[in-house]
Design a protein around this motif. Structure first.
Motif, mmCIF file in Angstrom:
data_model
loop_
_atom_site.group_PDB
_atom_site.id
_atom_site.type_symbol
_atom_site.label_atom_id
_atom_site.label_comp_id
_atom_site.label_asym_id
_atom_site.label_seq_id
_atom_site.Cartn_x
_atom_site.Cartn_y
_atom_site.Cartn_z
ATOM 1 N N LYS A 182 -7.106 2.389 -0.619
ATOM 2 C CA LYS A 182 -6.897 3.505 0.297
ATOM 3 C C LYS A 182 -6.169 4.652 -0.410
ATOM 4 C CE LYS A 182 -6.920 5.330 4.528
ATOM 5 N NZ LYS A 182 -8.104 5.656 5.311
ATOM 6 N N ASP A 221 -3.241 -3.003 -1.819
ATOM 7 C CA ASP A 221 -3.975 -1.983 -2.560
ATOM 8 C C ASP A 221 -3.669 -2.143 -4.034
ATOM 9 O OD1 ASP A 221 -5.016 0.355 -3.690
ATOM 10 O OD2 ASP A 221 -4.680 1.489 -1.860
ATOM 11 N N ARG A 229 -5.379 -7.103 7.117
ATOM 12 C CA ARG A 229 -4.531 -7.867 6.209
ATOM 13 C C ARG A 229 -3.052 -7.567 6.444
ATOM 14 N NH1 ARG A 229 -8.576 -7.486 1.375
ATOM 15 N NH2 ARG A 229 -9.755 -9.402 1.733
ATOM 16 N N TRP A 230 -2.715 -7.217 7.674
ATOM 17 C CA TRP A 230 -1.335 -6.877 7.999
ATOM 18 C C TRP A 230 -0.378 -8.028 7.705
ATOM 19 C CZ3 TRP A 230 1.084 -9.933 11.612
ATOM 20 C CH2 TRP A 230 0.261 -10.722 12.429
ATOM 21 N N TYR A 247 -4.493 -0.561 11.955
ATOM 22 C CA TYR A 247 -5.533 -1.531 12.307
ATOM 23 C C TYR A 247 -5.699 -2.613 11.251
ATOM 24 C CZ TYR A 247 -8.429 0.840 8.831
ATOM 25 O OH TYR A 247 -8.901 1.377 7.661
ATOM 26 N N CYS A 248 -5.022 -2.542 10.116
ATOM 27 C CA CYS A 248 -5.341 -3.331 8.926
ATOM 28 C C CYS A 248 -5.466 -4.823 9.230
ATOM 29 C CB CYS A 248 -4.286 -3.125 7.850
ATOM 30 S SG CYS A 248 -4.659 -4.005 6.311
ATOM 31 N N TYR A 306 0.413 2.131 5.319
ATOM 32 C CA TYR A 306 -0.307 1.078 6.027
ATOM 33 C C TYR A 306 -1.148 1.672 7.145
ATOM 34 C CZ TYR A 306 2.951 -2.218 3.815
ATOM 35 O OH TYR A 306 3.674 -2.951 2.914
ATOM 36 N N CYS A 307 -2.355 1.146 7.303
ATOM 37 C CA CYS A 307 -3.180 1.474 8.464
ATOM 38 C C CYS A 307 -2.799 0.532 9.602
ATOM 39 C CB CYS A 307 -4.661 1.308 8.134
ATOM 40 S SG CYS A 307 -5.271 2.445 6.870
ATOM 41 N N CYS A 340 0.841 -1.200 0.000
ATOM 42 C CA CYS A 340 0.000 0.000 0.000
ATOM 43 C C CYS A 340 0.872 1.244 0.000
ATOM 44 C CB CYS A 340 -0.898 0.033 1.236
ATOM 45 S SG CYS A 340 -2.033 -1.362 1.395
ATOM 46 N N THR A 381 -11.278 6.914 6.468
ATOM 47 C CA THR A 381 -11.369 6.623 7.894
ATOM 48 C C THR A 381 -11.713 7.830 8.738
ATOM 49 O OG1 THR A 381 -9.583 5.055 7.443
ATOM 50 C CG2 THR A 381 -10.157 5.384 9.745
ATOM 51 N N GLU A 437 -13.893 -3.284 14.056
ATOM 52 C CA GLU A 437 -12.487 -3.695 13.983
ATOM 53 C C GLU A 437 -12.353 -5.202 14.131
ATOM 54 O OE1 GLU A 437 -8.210 -3.830 14.211
ATOM 55 O OE2 GLU A 437 -9.780 -2.832 13.066
ATOM 56 N N HIS A 457 -11.423 3.584 1.006
ATOM 57 C CA HIS A 457 -11.290 3.473 2.458
ATOM 58 C C HIS A 457 -11.011 4.866 3.027
ATOM 59 C CE1 HIS A 457 -11.163 -1.009 2.732
ATOM 60 N NE2 HIS A 457 -10.920 -0.831 1.449
#
Length: 480
Positions: free
Chosen positions: A234, A202, A163-164, A160-161, A157-158, A154, A273, A334, A271
């Motif tokens: 995102k 992404d 798909r971390w 909370y993702c 990175y978020c 991405c 937020t 979440e 996305h």
């Protein structure tokens, strides 16, 4: 990539990732407290960290750090690891004499954080003639999810993702494929599929020529049943240059136009937020250019503590989005992975935030659905809280009460959580209602219990599809 300078900016607009190894290049970073910098460095050894100049300069209010919501969204925080795990990693980092021990400790922590929740690796993988198709997932009847290999990162990175695990190099945890032939063959064999969701990471991190290789086959006449192509991204918030000033931005928009010309609907699943992500002029220009192609942008995000857990933020986000032509889509809960304890909001509070946010916007913004959690059985929405007496008045069918008989005696003022399935792995559960015991601290399905006794909900009974019958009976009762 061509270097372009936008009006009012002294920074070139070519993309340059910022991670743990080059954070010292940021003037803003040097102004932070040394202890905070050290803590971020420790946590970033475990959780993925990446940002870029656009996010740093346009979305973060550095006078509010560390409490700024976008700072919380992209910079790892100490509370995202347990005290024991943080201390273990810090000790190994500070000793600097055993890199293998550090790698083992990091891997051990990551595997405890429930990578790839919701059956992504065990239940969702599509098969063709008995052969699993890597990078192709089919959880819901109408929708196939596709993971192109070049899109598994991405622009930022978020924290909370869910798909971390795609980003940290864990063995056997990456979902991806470079092949479209398997996807096309699978879609030909499944005419019930109407939607393909291209996701990541992404997909918009890819150059247009690469993205085209994945999208063009979906436009073939023999796949006419594919009506909707979705792109989860995102980039609209973290790197709007992708649609405005990147070297192939115009080529990308032409590809979007080709999707519309092929009589397919292109949905950009944006996305967003926090309302601040819609404020920069560049972000609004990206929205305008995308919409001019005939594509629609839907806005979705999880409800996350420290970032957007206030109804007024969601009201502002939805109002601003609708004014720009966006369609509010989902407020997610979440997911049960990564630093969930840092970000999670109790389900009861999540519903109250959603309710109050929706109550303060016009009907156009109330297109948003939520709060919704994506669990193994499907997408479960929290509809509200009712008193037990209201359900008693409905004379619910006996099949709800664990094999029949009278409803267990209880205080009629007792509160009960009303839920439904927006989407379900078993399509017969779609749009069916069920009840959960009121628990002000529950944040996920595994902490919920049936309202009328029993340890598990009917839809959780392994291998017994007929146990969904009570839900259908209940729906009919409520409609009477």
């Amino acid at each position: 990539m061509t270097t372009v300078t936008m009006p009012g900016s002294t920074e070139p607009t070519h993309y340059h990732a910022i991670g743990r190894s080059n954070l010292s290049e940021l003037p803003e970073w040097q102004k932070l407290d040394a202890q905070l910098r050290h803590e971020i460095d420790i946590v970033a050894r475990v959780l993925p960290f990446r940002t870029n100049r656009y996010v740093v300069e346009n979305l973060i209010d550095w006078s509010r750090v560390p409490d700024d919501p976008i700072f919380q969204l992209v910079f790892p925080q100490r509370g995202m690891l347990s005290e024991a795990d943080f201390d273990d990693v810090r000790t190994l980092v500070e000793s600097a004499d055993d890199s293998e021990a550090l790698a083992r400790a990091v891997d051990r922590i990551r595997r405890r954080l429930n990578p790839h929740p919701g059956g992504q690796l065990t239940h969702n993988t599509a098969t063709l003639a008995g052969r699993p198709l890597p990078g192709v997932q089919h959880k819901y009847r109408e929708t196939v999810v596709f993971f192109p290999a070049q899109g598994q990162t991405c622009h930022a990175y978020c924290t909370y993702c869910f798909r971390w695990a795609q980003f940290v190099g864990m063995q056997g945890m990456r979902i991806e494929t470079r092949s479209t032939s398997d996807l096309v063959a699978y879609l030909r064999a499944h005419p019930e599929v109407t939607d393909v969701l291209i996701t990541g990471g992404d997909p918009m991190i890819m150059a247009t020529r690469t993205l085209r290789r994945y999208i063009e086959p979906l436009l073939a006449p023999e796949l006419a049943h594919i009506q909707n192509i979705r792109i989860g991204t995102k980039s609209v918030a973290y790197w709007p240059h992708r649609f405005v000033s990147d070297a192939d931005a115009d080529d990308c928009l032409r590809l979007f136009e080709e999707v519309a010309a092929a009589n397919r609907h292109l949905a950009i699943m944006g996305h967003y937020t926090h309302p601040v992500e819609l404020k920069p002029a560049l972000a609004r220009e990206a929205i305008r250019r995308i919409r001019d192609t005939g594509a629609q942008i839907r806005m979705q995000a999880p409800l996350i503590r420290h970032v957007n857990d206030a109804p007024e933020l969601w009201s502002e986000l939805w109002r601003s989005g609708v004014r720009l032509g966006l369609i509010p889509y989902y407020m997610f809960i979440e997911r049960d992975t990564g630093p969930r304890d840092y970000f999670s909001v109790p389900l009861v509070r999540a519903h109250e935030i959603f309710r109050r946010a929706a109550a303060n916007v016009s009907g156009l913004a109330r297109a948003a659905q939520g709060p919704t959690m994506s669990v193994l059985p499907g997408k479960i929405r929290i509809l509200g809280v009712v008193a037990r007496s209201e359900l008693l008045d409905r004379q619910l069918p006996a099949v709800l009460h664990n094999g029949g008989g009278a409803m267990p005696s209880a205080d009629p003022r007792e509160q009960i959580l009303v839920c439904d399935f927006l989407q379900a792995r078993d399509a017969r559960l779609n749009q069916t209602v069920f009840f959960a015991a009121f628990d002000p601290g529950a944040t996920w399905l595994d902490q919920m219990r049936p309202a009328f006794g029993g340890e598990r909900f009917a839809f959780e009974q392994a291998g017994d599809r007929d146990r969904t019958a009570p839900l259908h009976a209940l729906t009919e009762c409520l409609l009477d």
